[in-house]
Enzyme design. Structure first.
Site, PDB file in Angstrom:
ATOM      1  N   GLU A   1      -3.076 -13.183   3.470  1.00 34.02           N
ATOM      2  CA  GLU A   1      -4.451 -12.963   3.679  1.00 34.02           C
ATOM      3  C   GLU A   1      -4.921 -11.543   3.170  1.00 34.02           C
ATOM      4  OE1 GLU A   1      -6.689 -15.561   4.455  1.00 34.02           O
ATOM      5  OE2 GLU A   1      -5.039 -16.921   4.831  1.00 34.02           O
TER       6      GLU A   1
ATOM      7  N   GLU B 152     -13.187  -2.876  -2.645  1.00 30.03           N
ATOM      8  CA  GLU B 152     -13.544  -3.138  -1.220  1.00 30.03           C
ATOM      9  C   GLU B 152     -13.708  -1.649  -0.484  1.00 30.03           C
ATOM     10  OE1 GLU B 152     -10.118  -4.467   1.244  1.00 30.03           O
ATOM     11  OE2 GLU B 152     -11.431  -6.087   2.142  1.00 30.03           O
TER      12      GLU B 152
ATOM     13  N   LYS C 203       4.500  -7.857  13.952  1.00 30.33           N
ATOM     14  CA  LYS C 203       4.424  -6.576  13.897  1.00 30.33           C
ATOM     15  C   LYS C 203       2.957  -6.283  13.899  1.00 30.33           C
ATOM     16  CE  LYS C 203       3.972  -3.114  11.050  1.00 30.33           C
ATOM     17  NZ  LYS C 203       2.993  -2.424  11.746  1.00 30.33           N
TER      18      LYS C 203
ATOM     19  N   CYS D 176     -12.597  -8.569   6.306  1.00 26.13           N
ATOM     20  CA  CYS D 176     -11.964  -8.721   4.909  1.00 26.13           C
ATOM     21  C   CYS D 176     -13.207  -9.541   4.372  1.00 26.13           C
ATOM     22  CB  CYS D 176     -10.655  -9.575   5.192  1.00 26.13           C
ATOM     23  SG  CYS D 176     -10.949 -10.775   6.047  1.00 26.13           S
TER      24      CYS D 176
HETATM   25  P1  NAD Z   1      -2.594  -2.496   5.174  1.00 28.69           P
HETATM   26  O1  NAD Z   1      -2.036  -3.290   4.195  1.00 28.69           O
HETATM   27  O2  NAD Z   1      -2.705  -1.029   5.206  1.00 28.69           O
HETATM   28  O3  NAD Z   1      -1.657  -2.926   6.746  1.00 28.69           O
HETATM   29  C1  NAD Z   1      -1.488  -4.162   7.150  1.00 28.69           C
HETATM   30  C2  NAD Z   1      -0.221  -4.274   7.941  1.00 28.69           C
HETATM   31  O4  NAD Z   1       0.893  -3.857   7.040  1.00 28.69           O
HETATM   32  C3  NAD Z   1       0.001  -3.095   9.053  1.00 28.69           C
HETATM   33  O5  NAD Z   1       0.481  -3.679  10.136  1.00 28.69           O
HETATM   34  C4  NAD Z   1       0.960  -2.152   8.465  1.00 28.69           C
HETATM   35  O6  NAD Z   1       1.609  -1.503   9.354  1.00 28.69           O
HETATM   36  C5  NAD Z   1       1.925  -2.984   7.609  1.00 28.69           C
HETATM   37  N1  NAD Z   1       2.412  -2.296   6.487  1.00 28.69           N
HETATM   38  C6  NAD Z   1       1.908  -1.256   5.778  1.00 28.69           C
HETATM   39  N2  NAD Z   1       2.853  -0.959   4.911  1.00 28.69           N
HETATM   40  C7  NAD Z   1       3.829  -1.898   4.953  1.00 28.69           C
HETATM   41  C8  NAD Z   1       5.024  -2.067   3.919  1.00 28.69           C
HETATM   42  N3  NAD Z   1       5.542  -1.268   3.158  1.00 28.69           N
HETATM   43  N4  NAD Z   1       5.833  -3.143   4.365  1.00 28.69           N
HETATM   44  C9  NAD Z   1       5.374  -4.106   5.344  1.00 28.69           C
HETATM   45  N5  NAD Z   1       4.380  -3.776   6.170  1.00 28.69           N
HETATM   46  C10 NAD Z   1       3.517  -2.506   5.811  1.00 28.69           C
HETATM   47  O7  NAD Z   1      -4.074  -3.025   5.649  1.00 28.69           O
HETATM   48  P2  NAD Z   1      -4.844  -2.448   6.878  1.00 28.69           P
HETATM   49  O8  NAD Z   1      -5.448  -1.183   6.472  1.00 28.69           O
HETATM   50  O9  NAD Z   1      -4.107  -2.676   8.160  1.00 28.69           O
HETATM   51  O10 NAD Z   1      -5.952  -3.680   6.847  1.00 28.69           O
HETATM   52  C11 NAD Z   1      -7.153  -3.659   6.244  1.00 28.69           C
HETATM   53  C12 NAD Z   1      -6.869  -4.677   4.831  1.00 28.69           C
HETATM   54  O11 NAD Z   1      -6.782  -6.009   5.617  1.00 28.69           O
HETATM   55  C13 NAD Z   1      -8.124  -4.812   4.078  1.00 28.69           C
HETATM   56  O12 NAD Z   1      -7.930  -4.822   2.886  1.00 28.69           O
HETATM   57  C14 NAD Z   1      -8.789  -6.111   4.483  1.00 28.69           C
HETATM   58  O13 NAD Z   1      -9.543  -6.988   3.596  1.00 28.69           O
HETATM   59  C15 NAD Z   1      -7.449  -6.860   4.726  1.00 28.69           C
HETATM   60  N6  NAD Z   1      -7.894  -8.175   5.564  1.00 28.69           N
HETATM   61  C16 NAD Z   1      -7.724  -9.261   5.219  1.00 28.69           C
HETATM   62  C17 NAD Z   1      -7.970 -10.573   6.116  1.00 28.69           C
HETATM   63  C18 NAD Z   1      -8.028 -11.763   5.662  1.00 28.69           C
HETATM   64  O14 NAD Z   1      -7.923 -12.695   6.308  1.00 28.69           O
HETATM   65  N7  NAD Z   1      -8.121 -11.958   4.322  1.00 28.69           N
HETATM   66  C19 NAD Z   1      -8.233 -10.073   7.522  1.00 28.69           C
HETATM   67  C20 NAD Z   1      -8.217  -8.852   7.759  1.00 28.69           C
HETATM   68  C21 NAD Z   1      -7.977  -7.939   7.238  1.00 28.69           C
END
Ligand code: NAD
Length: 493
Positions: A254, A387, A179, A288
């Site tokens: 991650e 962050e 997803k 990230c």
């Molecule tokens: P997010 O957690 O809002 O969303 C990530 C994904 O989770 C999306 O696909 C979203 O639709 C899904 N999601 C949201 N609510 C959910 C739920 N209740 N159950 C299951 N899935 C759900 O994060 P974001 O805003 O898309 O991304 C930013 C964050 O990601 C930042 O904190 C960043 O640091 C982190 N990030 C980490 C890495 C890494 O490798 N460590 C890489 C990229 C981004």
């Protein structure tokens, strides 16, 4: 406008059962670029069942690694063949500058090629003898695919984050439901076309677009999933882990970071400024591992801050498709407002705003902001601790190595860290003392498919990339044989 209103399930394109869609927006001009299929729990159930069937009955886990590798290589080539087109889609969906999108997609293709190599290696080393202390028995340890994986990814590197999960999972022999983020779903759907054209058997990779609570949550809760692989924010990661805990799913996370960059006074100031900028302004700081907390030794602090501000003001901001642009818009209205609010908070918390934070004068629509340099940032302020996920760098001065390491490690995160000095021994000492999963010496951000990626503390669990990424999708089974001629003789003597 191309149609993205179908989900890719069991090798077929299917409309969502409830026939809903959501819009994805070009952040450079705030216009809708596509209506996208919105999966709900019924669609997720169909996708998981297809993946389950493909794993339990299909050819994929039973093929040799070399056979899987041939298909992974075709997927890599499929990405390379459409690199420019896919990169332009990524720019319109995410906002990033085109050269960065091209870089990401080259890496995504490379990721499939790299894991093709590891799939072939599995044919040779999936099974290893285990020396036992009792010579009446012999044993082997065998690596096997973990099963059906559910992958949920963020919006900052859309196709690359997909590749980081799909490629190792498929190399291992797993099947998957992926997803993508609702903010950037387009290239994941293109990946489905590429996978189908590469003759990936039906059900091995299912791609379902949808919102987090409507599609992500049912995927993380589905009982037929064996493994959850998530990249995203800490709060969502925590929810995923809770869902996984209910039926003890294997889980890897991650998550976010607030990564430090320590610059010692013997560093070349221009080299430091270049890597600090790359560490926080690349991909609009929506990274990230962004080195968003910079610690500079007092002797060069004032000069470095001045030089950094001077260079930061020169960054060309604009539509990512325009020549020479180095900073695109933030991904969405929500993210834009979040980052602007953090800048306001920083000012109230007593940090010194050296440059940036306003809308560029020549851009009246789109989620654009001038990159921000904050100096003298209080250690207890939220902008130092939390962050921001935008082009905002926070800087503090330090006196000596001990203070720098203490301050760098004083965080609930531990994804990445960087250190710069001409003194190799000091770099080595500091690199070992930093509590982070990735440490860069005299640079920040370069990422290699071959090397492990992941965080300490609240930045996550497990490692992606390299052989560690493959292990994420493998179980270990022992097969132990009784090979003695003598009867066991416990009950029957
Ligand atoms: P997010 O957690 O809002 O969303 C990530 C994904 O989770 C999306 O696909 C979203 O639709 C899904 N999601 C949201 N609510 C959910 C739920 N209740 N159950 C299951 N899935 C759900 O994060 P974001 O805003 O898309 O991304 C930013 C964050 O990601 C930042 O904190 C960043 O640091 C982190 N990030 C980490 C890495 C890494 O490798 N460590 C890489 C990229 C981004």
């Amino acid at each position: 406008m191309k149609s993205y209103e179908h989900l890719f399930i069991d090798g077929q394109w299917a409309a969502p059962v409830k026939r809903g869609t959501f819009e994805t927006v070009d952040p450079s001009n705030e216009t809708v670029i596509a209506r996208v299929a919105a999966a709900t729990s019924e669609d997720i159930d169909r996708a998981v069942k297809a993946a389950r069937k493909a794993f339990d009955e299909g050819p994929w886990p039973r093929m040799s690694g070399a056979e899987r590798a041939a298909i992974l290589r075709r997927i890599g080539k499929g990405i390379r063949d459409r690199l420019q087109e896919l990169a332009e889609i990524e720019v319109r969906d995410n906002g990033k500058p085109l050269p960065e999108a091209l870089w990401d997609l080259g890496d995504a293709a490379g990721c499939f090629e790299f894991y093709a190599g590891l799939a072939e290696r599995l044919d040779r080393d999936a099974e290893k003898p285990v020396a036992l202390s009792d010579d009446r028995f012999s044993s082997v340890a065998r690596k096997e695919p973990v099963g059906v994986a559910g992958a949920i990814i963020p919006w900052n590197f859309p196709l690359l984050m997909a590749a980081w999960k799909v490629a190792p999972a498929l190399a291992a022999g797993c099947t998957m439901v992926l997803k993508p983020s609702e903010l950037t779903p387009l290239t994941a759907l293109e990946l489905a076309h590429i996978a189908a054209a590469a003759d990936l058997p039906p059900g091995v990779l299912n791609i379902v677009t949808g919102l987090g609570h409507e599609a992500g949550a049912p995927l993380s809760e589905h009982p037929a999933i064996d493994k959850l692989a998530f990249t995203g924010s800490v709060p969502t990661g925590s929810r995923i882990m809770q869902a996984a805990a209910r039926d003890i799913k294997n889980v890897s996370l991650e998550l976010g970071g607030k990564s430090p960059f320590i610059v010692f006074a013997d560093s070349d100031i221009d080299a430091a400024v270049e890597w600090i900028m790359f560490g926080i302004f690349w991909n609009q700081g929506e990274v990230c591992s962004a080195t968003s907390r910079v610690l500079v030794q007092r002797e060069i602090y004032a000069r470095l801050v001045e030089r950094l501000a001077e260079q930061t003001r020169k960054i060309k901001i604009g539509n990512g498709l325009e020549d020479g642009v180095l900073l695109g818009p933030l991904v969405s209205k929500g993210q834009y407002e979040k980052v602007l609010a953090a800048v306001e908070r920083g000012k109230q918390e007593g940090a010194r705003l050296v440059t940036g934070g306003s809308r560029p004068a020549h851009l009246d629509t789109g989620y654009f902001m001038e990159p921000v340099v904050f100096a003298d940032v209080p250690e207890l302020s939220s902008i130092w601790q939390e962050e921001i996920f935008g082009p905002v760098v926070c800087i503090r001065a330090f006196a000596d190595e001990a203070e720098a390491v203490r301050s760098a490690n004083d965080s609930r995160f531990g994804l990445a860290a960087a250190v710069m000095s001409r003194d190799d021994e000091r770099c080595e000492r500091v690199a070992r003392a930093l509590r982070a999963g990735i440490v860069w010496v005299n640079c920040s951000q370069p990422t290699f498919t071959e090397a492990p990626w992941g965080g300490y503390k609240q930045s996550g669990i497990g490692r992606e990339l390299g052989e560690w990424g493959l292990n994420n999708y493998l179980e270990t089974k022992q097969i132990t044989r009784y090979s003695s001629d003598k009867p066991w003789g416990w009950y029957i003597r």
